[in-house]
Design a protein around this motif. Structure first.
Motif, PDB file in Angstrom:
ATOM      1  N   THR A 158      -5.920   7.774  -7.258  1.00 17.92           N
ATOM      2  CA  THR A 158      -4.897   6.820  -6.822  1.00 17.92           C
ATOM      3  C   THR A 158      -5.505   5.732  -5.954  1.00 17.92           C
ATOM      4  O   THR A 158      -5.297   4.537  -6.186  1.00 17.92           O
ATOM      5  CB  THR A 158      -3.794   7.550  -6.026  1.00 17.92           C
ATOM      6  OG1 THR A 158      -3.137   8.492  -6.873  1.00 17.92           O
ATOM      7  CG2 THR A 158      -2.762   6.562  -5.493  1.00 17.92           C
ATOM      8  N   ILE A 159      -6.250   6.138  -4.941  1.00 24.10           N
ATOM      9  CA  ILE A 159      -6.837   5.172  -4.008  1.00 24.10           C
ATOM     10  C   ILE A 159      -7.865   4.295  -4.717  1.00 24.10           C
ATOM     11  O   ILE A 159      -7.967   3.087  -4.440  1.00 24.10           O
ATOM     12  CB  ILE A 159      -7.449   5.894  -2.798  1.00 24.10           C
ATOM     13  CG1 ILE A 159      -6.325   6.543  -1.966  1.00 24.10           C
ATOM     14  CG2 ILE A 159      -8.269   4.944  -1.939  1.00 24.10           C
ATOM     15  CD1 ILE A 159      -6.802   7.336  -0.778  1.00 24.10           C
ATOM     16  N   ALA A 164       0.492   8.195  -6.878  1.00 24.32           N
ATOM     17  CA  ALA A 164       0.057   9.566  -6.573  1.00 24.32           C
ATOM     18  C   ALA A 164       0.916  10.617  -7.269  1.00 24.32           C
ATOM     19  O   ALA A 164       0.513  11.779  -7.373  1.00 24.32           O
ATOM     20  CB  ALA A 164       0.077   9.796  -5.057  1.00 24.32           C
ATOM     21  N   GLY A 196       0.806  -1.214   0.000  1.00 23.79           N
ATOM     22  CA  GLY A 196       0.000   0.000   0.000  1.00 23.79           C
ATOM     23  C   GLY A 196       0.838   1.263   0.000  1.00 23.79           C
ATOM     24  O   GLY A 196       0.562   2.213  -0.740  1.00 23.79           O
ATOM     25  N   LEU A 239      -0.019  12.208   2.975  1.00 26.55           N
ATOM     26  CA  LEU A 239       0.602  10.943   2.575  1.00 26.55           C
ATOM     27  C   LEU A 239       2.118  11.015   2.739  1.00 26.55           C
ATOM     28  O   LEU A 239       2.741  10.093   3.286  1.00 26.55           O
ATOM     29  CB  LEU A 239       0.236  10.626   1.124  1.00 26.55           C
ATOM     30  CG  LEU A 239       0.950   9.436   0.471  1.00 26.55           C
ATOM     31  CD1 LEU A 239       0.668   8.147   1.237  1.00 26.55           C
ATOM     32  CD2 LEU A 239       0.516   9.295  -0.996  1.00 26.55           C
ATOM     33  N   THR A 244      -5.353   8.404   2.758  1.00 23.24           N
ATOM     34  CA  THR A 244      -4.042   8.220   2.131  1.00 23.24           C
ATOM     35  C   THR A 244      -3.727   6.791   1.715  1.00 23.24           C
ATOM     36  O   THR A 244      -2.749   6.555   1.015  1.00 23.24           O
ATOM     37  CB  THR A 244      -2.923   8.685   3.090  1.00 23.24           C
ATOM     38  OG1 THR A 244      -2.887   7.799   4.231  1.00 23.24           O
ATOM     39  CG2 THR A 244      -3.147  10.111   3.555  1.00 23.24           C
ATOM     40  N   ASN A 245      -4.495   5.827   2.182  1.00 20.56           N
ATOM     41  CA  ASN A 245      -4.256   4.401   1.929  1.00 20.56           C
ATOM     42  C   ASN A 245      -3.035   3.885   2.692  1.00 20.56           C
ATOM     43  O   ASN A 245      -2.545   2.785   2.410  1.00 20.56           O
ATOM     44  CB  ASN A 245      -4.054   4.129   0.424  1.00 20.56           C
ATOM     45  CG  ASN A 245      -4.414   2.706   0.047  1.00 20.56           C
ATOM     46  OD1 ASN A 245      -5.376   2.136   0.567  1.00 20.56           O
ATOM     47  ND2 ASN A 245      -3.651   2.116  -0.850  1.00 20.56           N
ATOM     48  N   MET A 297      -6.116   1.580  -6.321  1.00 18.24           N
ATOM     49  CA  MET A 297      -5.410   0.717  -5.378  1.00 18.24           C
ATOM     50  C   MET A 297      -6.324  -0.265  -4.652  1.00 18.24           C
ATOM     51  O   MET A 297      -5.852  -1.258  -4.094  1.00 18.24           O
ATOM     52  CB  MET A 297      -4.694   1.580  -4.313  1.00 18.24           C
ATOM     53  CG  MET A 297      -3.530   2.418  -4.816  1.00 18.24           C
ATOM     54  SD  MET A 297      -2.222   1.389  -5.522  1.00 18.24           S
ATOM     55  CE  MET A 297      -2.585   1.603  -7.253  1.00 18.24           C
ATOM     56  N   THR A 336       0.803   3.367  -3.490  1.00 17.10           N
ATOM     57  CA  THR A 336       0.037   4.615  -3.354  1.00 17.10           C
ATOM     58  C   THR A 336       0.926   5.831  -3.570  1.00 17.10           C
ATOM     59  O   THR A 336       0.554   6.769  -4.289  1.00 17.10           O
ATOM     60  CB  THR A 336      -0.617   4.691  -1.964  1.00 17.10           C
ATOM     61  OG1 THR A 336      -1.443   3.541  -1.758  1.00 17.10           O
ATOM     62  CG2 THR A 336      -1.480   5.949  -1.840  1.00 17.10           C
ATOM     63  N   THR A 352      -4.932  -3.941  -3.738  1.00 22.09           N
ATOM     64  CA  THR A 352      -4.533  -4.018  -2.334  1.00 22.09           C
ATOM     65  C   THR A 352      -5.233  -5.177  -1.638  1.00 22.09           C
ATOM     66  O   THR A 352      -4.620  -5.895  -0.827  1.00 22.09           O
ATOM     67  CB  THR A 352      -4.856  -2.701  -1.601  1.00 22.09           C
ATOM     68  OG1 THR A 352      -4.145  -1.627  -2.218  1.00 22.09           O
ATOM     69  CG2 THR A 352      -4.442  -2.776  -0.137  1.00 22.09           C
TER      70      THR A 352
END
Length: 247
Positions: free
Chosen positions: A44-45, A36, A28, A103, A145-146, A48, A32, A52
């Motif tokens: 982005t998320i 990003a 992650g 992030l 932000t993941n 993912m 990420t 993920t």
């Protein structure tokens, strides 16, 4: 979606998968941060989410006894889902480029934590409050932000969890929070068919990378490997900061 972005996405996910498969974490944070650099944090998320989940499932199954881990950590997992849902709702409504700074800060905190031991004795003196705090606050950070590795590491180190418990807790939290995030994105109509299709196509890359990582981990110098990872993360975080401040 431009073909150049899809190729870059596949390459990033492959490398992140190899790292995660070989050392048990990092998918992650790596994927990420790098993705990003090419798009906004919400997009982005979105890309993912499904990759993920696959990385988490493969890590959980490789460690074994995941039902026991789920029974042991269900409270913090539930709190993390609630926090992540709140963070994702905020992300949908705001989607600020400044979340990239958050992030970058989380990545730099992870790197700082690996250099010096950050005193988190309050975790052992107030374990119940710390669990609630990590679950809700950590979940919000994850939704935005993941990434929530630094907080998770401090929590598990102070409570002296084994490496296996740490890996299982981290992966279970991320797996279930991704399900919550998908629900939020679907509800608000931001999880488009294009995002779903591209995410599903990348699963082959993630699966192969995870499998390759699990096979080579016994042959690599893990400490040297992690050092390289930290250098990459450091420069990625700096690039995110510069990119955001200049936008």
């Amino acid at each position: 979606m431009e073909i150049d972005f899809i190729i870059a996405l596949a390459f990033i996910l492959f490398w992140a998968s190899v790292v995660h498969g070989s050392i048990g974490f990092g998918f992650g944070m790596i994927s990420t941060a790098l993705v990003a650099l090419f798009t906004d944090i919400q997009t982005t998320i979105l890309f993912m989410l499904i990759p993920t989940m696959l990385a988490n499932i493969m890590s959980i199954l490789s460690e074994g006894n995941f039902l026991e881990a789920l029974k042991k950590f269900w409270v913090i997992i539930l709190l993390m889902i609630i926090g992540s849902t709140l963070g994702t709702i905020l992300l949908v409504y705001v989607n600020s480029e400044y979340f990239k700074l958050l992030l970058a800060f989380i990545i730099l905190l992870y790197l700082l934590q690996s250099l010096i031991k950050i005193n988190a004795s309050f975790v052992t003196t107030h374990p119940k409050s710390s669990t609630y705090g990590l679950g809700i606050f950590g979940g919000i950070i994850s939704g935005l932000t993941n990434v929530v590795a630094p907080l998770m590491i401090m929590y598990t180190l102070e409570l002296k969890y084994s490496k296996k418990d740490t890996i299982q807790l981290s992966n279970l939290c991320f797996l279930f929070t991704k399900i919550g995030q998908i629900s939020v994105f679907v509800y608000f109509g931001t999880f488009t068919g294009e995002a779903f299709s591209i995410s599903m196509m990348t699963l082959v890359v993630v699966f192969f990378g995870m499998y390759l990582g699990s096979k080579v981990k016994r042959f690599i110098d893990a400490k040297f490997y992690v050092k390289i990872l930290k250098v990459v993360l450091f420069f990625t975080a700096l690039t995110l900061i510069i990119q955001t401040l200049n936008s």
